[in-house]
Every structure is written in structure tokens, then in C-alpha cells.
Write a protein that holds these residues in place. Structure first.
Motif, PDB file in Angstrom:
ATOM      1  N   THR A 137       2.052   6.605  -6.982  1.00 36.88           N
ATOM      2  CA  THR A 137       1.091   7.582  -7.495  1.00 36.88           C
ATOM      3  C   THR A 137       1.600   9.005  -7.306  1.00 36.88           C
ATOM      4  O   THR A 137       1.422   9.852  -8.191  1.00 36.88           O
ATOM      5  CB  THR A 137      -0.290   7.429  -6.832  1.00 36.88           C
ATOM      6  OG1 THR A 137      -0.166   7.572  -5.420  1.00 36.88           O
ATOM      7  CG2 THR A 137      -0.938   6.103  -7.186  1.00 36.88           C
TER       8      THR A 137
ATOM      9  N   SER B 255       0.828  -1.201   0.000  1.00 34.42           N
ATOM     10  CA  SER B 255       0.000   0.000   0.000  1.00 34.42           C
ATOM     11  C   SER B 255       0.869   1.260   0.000  1.00 34.42           C
ATOM     12  O   SER B 255       0.582   2.224  -0.708  1.00 34.42           O
ATOM     13  CB  SER B 255      -0.913  -0.003   1.222  1.00 34.42           C
ATOM     14  OG  SER B 255      -1.652   1.175   1.303  1.00 34.42           O
TER      15      SER B 255
ATOM     16  N   HIS C 122      -4.562   8.196  -6.599  1.00 36.63           N
ATOM     17  CA  HIS C 122      -4.136   8.651  -5.274  1.00 36.63           C
ATOM     18  C   HIS C 122      -5.354   9.032  -4.424  1.00 36.63           C
ATOM     19  O   HIS C 122      -5.448   8.659  -3.248  1.00 36.63           O
ATOM     20  CB  HIS C 122      -3.191   9.843  -5.424  1.00 36.63           C
ATOM     21  CG  HIS C 122      -2.612  10.314  -4.137  1.00 36.63           C
ATOM     22  ND1 HIS C 122      -1.625   9.620  -3.467  1.00 36.63           N
ATOM     23  CD2 HIS C 122      -2.884  11.404  -3.382  1.00 36.63           C
ATOM     24  CE1 HIS C 122      -1.314  10.272  -2.362  1.00 36.63           C
ATOM     25  NE2 HIS C 122      -2.071  11.357  -2.289  1.00 36.63           N
TER      26      HIS C 122
ATOM     27  N   LYS D  36      -7.353   5.998  -3.252  1.00 41.95           N
ATOM     28  CA  LYS D  36      -6.738   5.330  -2.103  1.00 41.95           C
ATOM     29  C   LYS D  36      -7.057   6.060  -0.799  1.00 41.95           C
ATOM     30  O   LYS D  36      -7.242   5.445   0.240  1.00 41.95           O
ATOM     31  CB  LYS D  36      -5.226   5.241  -2.279  1.00 41.95           C
ATOM     32  CG  LYS D  36      -4.560   4.542  -1.095  1.00 41.95           C
ATOM     33  CD  LYS D  36      -3.074   4.553  -1.214  1.00 41.95           C
ATOM     34  CE  LYS D  36      -2.389   3.808  -0.108  1.00 41.95           C
ATOM     35  NZ  LYS D  36      -2.827   4.091   1.220  1.00 41.95           N
ATOM     36  N   HIS D  37      -7.137   7.383  -0.862  1.00 41.68           N
ATOM     37  CA  HIS D  37      -7.360   8.186   0.342  1.00 41.68           C
ATOM     38  C   HIS D  37      -8.789   8.713   0.445  1.00 41.68           C
ATOM     39  O   HIS D  37      -9.039   9.659   1.186  1.00 41.68           O
ATOM     40  CB  HIS D  37      -6.369   9.355   0.371  1.00 41.68           C
ATOM     41  CG  HIS D  37      -4.949   8.918   0.474  1.00 41.68           C
ATOM     42  ND1 HIS D  37      -4.418   8.388   1.626  1.00 41.68           N
ATOM     43  CD2 HIS D  37      -3.955   8.902  -0.444  1.00 41.68           C
ATOM     44  CE1 HIS D  37      -3.144   8.078   1.406  1.00 41.68           C
ATOM     45  NE2 HIS D  37      -2.848   8.369   0.161  1.00 41.68           N
TER      46      HIS D  37
ATOM     47  N   PHE E 113       2.409   1.672  -3.431  1.00 44.44           N
ATOM     48  CA  PHE E 113       1.405   2.188  -4.358  1.00 44.44           C
ATOM     49  C   PHE E 113       1.240   3.690  -4.167  1.00 44.44           C
ATOM     50  O   PHE E 113       1.195   4.463  -5.126  1.00 44.44           O
ATOM     51  CB  PHE E 113       0.068   1.472  -4.151  1.00 44.44           C
ATOM     52  CG  PHE E 113      -1.050   2.028  -4.978  1.00 44.44           C
ATOM     53  CD1 PHE E 113      -1.182   1.664  -6.307  1.00 44.44           C
ATOM     54  CD2 PHE E 113      -1.968   2.922  -4.438  1.00 44.44           C
ATOM     55  CE1 PHE E 113      -2.209   2.178  -7.084  1.00 44.44           C
ATOM     56  CE2 PHE E 113      -2.989   3.439  -5.204  1.00 44.44           C
ATOM     57  CZ  PHE E 113      -3.110   3.071  -6.533  1.00 44.44           C
ATOM     58  N   ASN E 114       1.151   4.114  -2.907  1.00 43.04           N
ATOM     59  CA  ASN E 114       0.986   5.527  -2.586  1.00 43.04           C
ATOM     60  C   ASN E 114       2.167   6.338  -3.127  1.00 43.04           C
ATOM     61  O   ASN E 114       1.983   7.390  -3.737  1.00 43.04           O
ATOM     62  CB  ASN E 114       0.850   5.699  -1.077  1.00 43.04           C
ATOM     63  CG  ASN E 114       0.390   7.075  -0.692  1.00 43.04           C
ATOM     64  OD1 ASN E 114      -0.428   7.676  -1.372  1.00 43.04           O
ATOM     65  ND2 ASN E 114       0.899   7.562   0.417  1.00 43.04           N
TER      66      ASN E 114
END
Length: 139
Positions: free
Chosen positions: A92, A85, A129, A132-133, A88-89
Motif C-alpha cells: 500500500t 500483513s 493503508h 489497516k492502521h 500488504f502494508n
């Protein structure tokens, strides 16, 4: 926290005592302290009265112990996710920065088509991004 102390009695006020679960825990822990005879909690008033034997307990020590018990305990910080994770963050973020910079370079050179293509790529990375958030963004 401690509102008053008189011979054999300490009165405490804490909004945490409004919670029945916390109040039960506080009551049980305070009852275990040396010299404590009785503990009465009024959840509606967020207060607690502790009756104690002055000969069996030092007042200052008892006040310190009671305040420590009533004070909110620090919560363990939640983990921000797995290693995948986090990668990935980071990917992005790097993708957004690099496509934005490249898009700006192409517009400065007057090349509209590559500028638009890198702009679309930037929006795609930004969308990933934000997806995800989303939980934090939409509170």
C-alpha cells in the motif's frame, strides 16, 4: 523509590503498589530476600515498609534488590503482525507513492484524465493503508 532507611526498616513509595496484583507480587518477592522479617504494603498510600534483620542483610544490597523488584519490568514488544500483513502494508505504501508521483507527472504534462485516474488510485491505496492502521489512528 526508597524514601527512608533506618535501622531495621526501609520505606518505599511506588505508584505500582496501588495495583493489588502488583503489590502481592512485590510483597512475595521481597519476603524471599535474605534478612527480611516483615513486609507491609499500603496500596492507598502506594507505600511499603520492609522490616529486616541488620545482621542478616547488607542494607545497600537490600535497597538495590527492593528497588529492582519495585521497578517496572520492560514489556515484550508486541509483534507488528504476520509476514503477509507486513507485505500488504509495504504494497500500500509503494502503491501510494507511485500513483501520487505518476499523478503529479500527468498534471505537469497537462493531461487531466490520467491525472484524475492516478489520483483516484492514490486515494484507494491510502484508504487501504488507513483501514489497516485504523486502530492506531483512531485512539
Amino acid at each position: 523509590m526508597i524514601v527512608s532507611t533506618v535501622a531495621g526498616r526501609i520505606r518505599v513509595r511506588s505508584n505500582r503498589l496501588k495495583s493489588a496484583k502488583i503489590a502481592q507480587s512485590v510483597e512475595a518477592r521481597v519476603k524471599q530476600l535474605a534478612g527480611v522479617n516483615e513486609v507491609r504494603i499500603n496500596g492507598a498510600a502506594a507505600s511499603m515498609v520492609v522490616h529486616f534483620d541488620q545482621r542478616a542483610a547488607d542494607i545497600e544490597w537490600l535497597e538495590d534488590q527492593i528497588e529492582a523488584i519495585c521497578r517496572p519490568q520492560p514489556q515484550a514488544k508486541p509483534r507488528n503482525g504476520s509476514r503477509l500483513s507486513k507485505q500488504f502494508n509495504r504494497a500500500t505504501k509503494v502503491g501510494m507513492m507511485s500513483t501520487l508521483a505518476t499523478s503529479l507527472v500527468y498534471i505537469a504534462l497537462g493531461k487531466k484524465k490520467p491525472h484524475a485516474q492516478f489520483g483516484i488510485a492514490f486515494v484507494a491505496f491510502a484508504g487501504l493503508h488507513m483501514a489497516k492502521h485504523a486502530r492506531q489512528l483512531l485512539r
